[in-house]
Design an enzyme around this catalytic site. Structure first.
Site, mmCIF file in Angstrom:
data_model
loop_
_atom_site.group_PDB
_atom_site.id
_atom_site.type_symbol
_atom_site.label_atom_id
_atom_site.label_comp_id
_atom_site.label_asym_id
_atom_site.label_seq_id
_atom_site.Cartn_x
_atom_site.Cartn_y
_atom_site.Cartn_z
ATOM 1 N N ASN A 9 0.876 -1.172 0.000
ATOM 2 C CA ASN A 9 0.000 0.000 0.000
ATOM 3 C C ASN A 9 0.911 1.219 0.000
ATOM 4 O OD1 ASN A 9 -1.745 2.098 0.471
ATOM 5 N ND2 ASN A 9 -2.312 1.469 2.558
ATOM 6 N N TRP A 10 1.061 1.802 -1.171
ATOM 7 C CA TRP A 10 2.000 2.929 -1.304
ATOM 8 C C TRP A 10 1.479 4.196 -0.643
ATOM 9 C CZ3 TRP A 10 4.329 3.052 -6.968
ATOM 10 C CH2 TRP A 10 5.080 1.885 -7.174
ATOM 11 N N LYS A 11 0.177 4.202 -0.324
ATOM 12 C CA LYS A 11 -0.452 5.433 0.185
ATOM 13 C C LYS A 11 -0.148 6.577 -0.805
ATOM 14 C CE LYS A 11 -0.185 3.431 4.680
ATOM 15 N NZ LYS A 11 -0.304 3.601 6.113
ATOM 16 N N HIS A 94 -9.717 1.531 4.271
ATOM 17 C CA HIS A 94 -8.471 1.704 5.049
ATOM 18 C C HIS A 94 -8.735 2.667 6.205
ATOM 19 C CE1 HIS A 94 -4.414 2.906 6.126
ATOM 20 N NE2 HIS A 94 -4.011 1.763 5.582
ATOM 21 N N GLU A 96 -7.172 5.087 7.255
ATOM 22 C CA GLU A 96 -6.957 6.513 6.927
ATOM 23 C C GLU A 96 -8.170 7.087 6.199
ATOM 24 O OE1 GLU A 96 -3.085 5.898 5.120
ATOM 25 O OE2 GLU A 96 -2.383 5.264 7.104
ATOM 26 N N GLU A 166 -5.978 -4.568 10.251
ATOM 27 C CA GLU A 166 -4.932 -3.577 10.496
ATOM 28 C C GLU A 166 -5.257 -2.806 11.767
ATOM 29 O OE1 GLU A 166 -2.743 -2.464 6.594
ATOM 30 O OE2 GLU A 166 -4.464 -1.159 6.783
ATOM 31 N N GLY A 172 2.057 2.387 10.665
ATOM 32 C CA GLY A 172 3.074 3.426 10.520
ATOM 33 C C GLY A 172 3.722 3.845 11.824
ATOM 34 N N SER A 211 2.827 -2.019 10.382
ATOM 35 C CA SER A 211 4.263 -2.133 10.670
ATOM 36 C C SER A 211 4.807 -3.537 10.436
ATOM 37 C CB SER A 211 4.567 -1.647 12.097
ATOM 38 O OG SER A 211 4.212 -0.269 12.231
ATOM 39 N N GLY A 232 2.606 -1.093 4.228
ATOM 40 C CA GLY A 232 2.729 0.326 3.914
ATOM 41 C C GLY A 232 4.185 0.708 3.723
ATOM 42 N N GLY A 233 4.784 1.276 4.771
ATOM 43 C CA GLY A 233 6.148 1.808 4.697
ATOM 44 C C GLY A 233 7.146 0.879 4.029
HETATM 45 P P1 PGA Z 1 2.465 0.325 7.605
HETATM 46 O O1 PGA Z 1 1.051 0.585 6.883
HETATM 47 O O2 PGA Z 1 2.994 -0.992 7.061
HETATM 48 O O3 PGA Z 1 3.321 1.480 7.203
HETATM 49 O O4 PGA Z 1 2.204 0.272 9.069
HETATM 50 C C1 PGA Z 1 0.156 -0.460 6.640
HETATM 51 C C2 PGA Z 1 -1.101 0.089 6.003
HETATM 52 O O5 PGA Z 1 -1.532 1.191 6.372
HETATM 53 O O6 PGA Z 1 -1.700 -0.561 5.133
#
Ligand code: PGA
Length: 248
Positions: A9-11, A94, A96, A166, A172, A211, A232-233
């Site tokens: 997930n590149w966001k 998600h 967010e 999640e 993050g 994470s 994500g990251g």
């Molecule tokens: P993260 O993000 O791996 O940076 O914690 C995961 C996500 O939001 O899908």
């Protein structure tokens, strides 16, 4: 046994030049992978994925979609448009989106239905806030998030979704749920899938996200009901993403 899925997930990250390097590194490094792989990118880069990943075993997808099919909805992107650019997946609900855009369980359910109608595989995200976990409400909150989606789809459609657990406090932040904490929630979610369609439930992938990194992926992915990761990251660095793919 369920084949694992590692989805990035590149966001809201990337540029044509940065993506070109990242996608080519992932493509060349993923050659021998025995899991499914996908990258979920910002909508302007669907075409770039189509040209750089086309013909490979790596799928791509979006991070959100509209519940509408077409028309006067400025700024929105329809499921059919994602499909038009070869997207196989779309992230739905998600945290967010839920937090910054007020997406309700009901809207997330509608988005899931829109994705399915266009032949996309929705990656339905669920997860609790820290205060909800601390007050013992995890199963209630996460269960209700999944229930809303299950109520909106048919038993046959259940086979076509992916679920991602999640925990919001782990996204993050560098804090990860322990493998057992995650497994407990995954098993609860699996039970809900079983109640909806006992046959298909065993095939539905439930990803963990929050994470996930090369150094903790192995132990998380070893749990019985953790069928992959939504990353994500660590999906923005080819070496880390590939290391997680190898762990799967
Ligand atoms: P993260 O993000 O791996 O940076 O914690 C995961 C996500 O939001 O899908």
């Amino acid at each position: 046994m369920r084949r694992k899925l590692i989805a990035g997930n590149w966001k809201m990250n990337g540029s044509q030049s940065v993506n070109a390097a990242l996608l080519s590194d992932i493509r060349s490094g993923a050659g021998q992978a025995t899991c499914d792989i996908a990258v979920c990118v910002p909508a302007p880069y669907f075409a770039q994925c189509q040209s750089l990943l086309g013909g490979s075993s790596i799928a791509w997808g979006g991070q959100d979609l509209s519940i509408h099919e077409a028309g006067a909805f400025t700024g929105e992107v329809a499921a059919s448009m994602l499909a038009d650019f070869g997207c196989a997946f779309v992230i739905v609900g998600h945290s967010e989106r839920r937090t910054y855009h007020g997406e309700s369980n009901d809207l997330v359910a509608k988005k899931t239905v829109s994705a399915l109608r266009s032949g996309l595989t929705p990656i339905v995200c669920v997860g609790e806030l820290l205060e909800q976990r601390e007050s013992g409400k995890t199963d209630e909150v996460v269960g209700a998030q999944l229930d809303a989606v299950l109520a909106a789809i048919s038993a046959e459609e259940l086979a076509k979704i992916v679920v991602a657990y999640e925990p919001v406090w782990a996204i993050g932040t560098g804090k990860t749920a322990t493998p057992q904490m995650a497994q407990n929630v995954h098993a609860m979610l699996r039970g809900k899938l079983q109640a909806k369609n006992p046959k298909a439930a065993g095939e539905v992938k439930i990803l963990y996200g929050g994470s996930m990194k090369p150094d903790n992926a192995g132990e998380l992915l070893a749990m019985a009901d953790i069928d992959g990761g939504l990353i994500g990251g660590a999906s923005l660095k080819a070496a880390d993403f590939l290391a997680i793919i190898r762990a799967a």
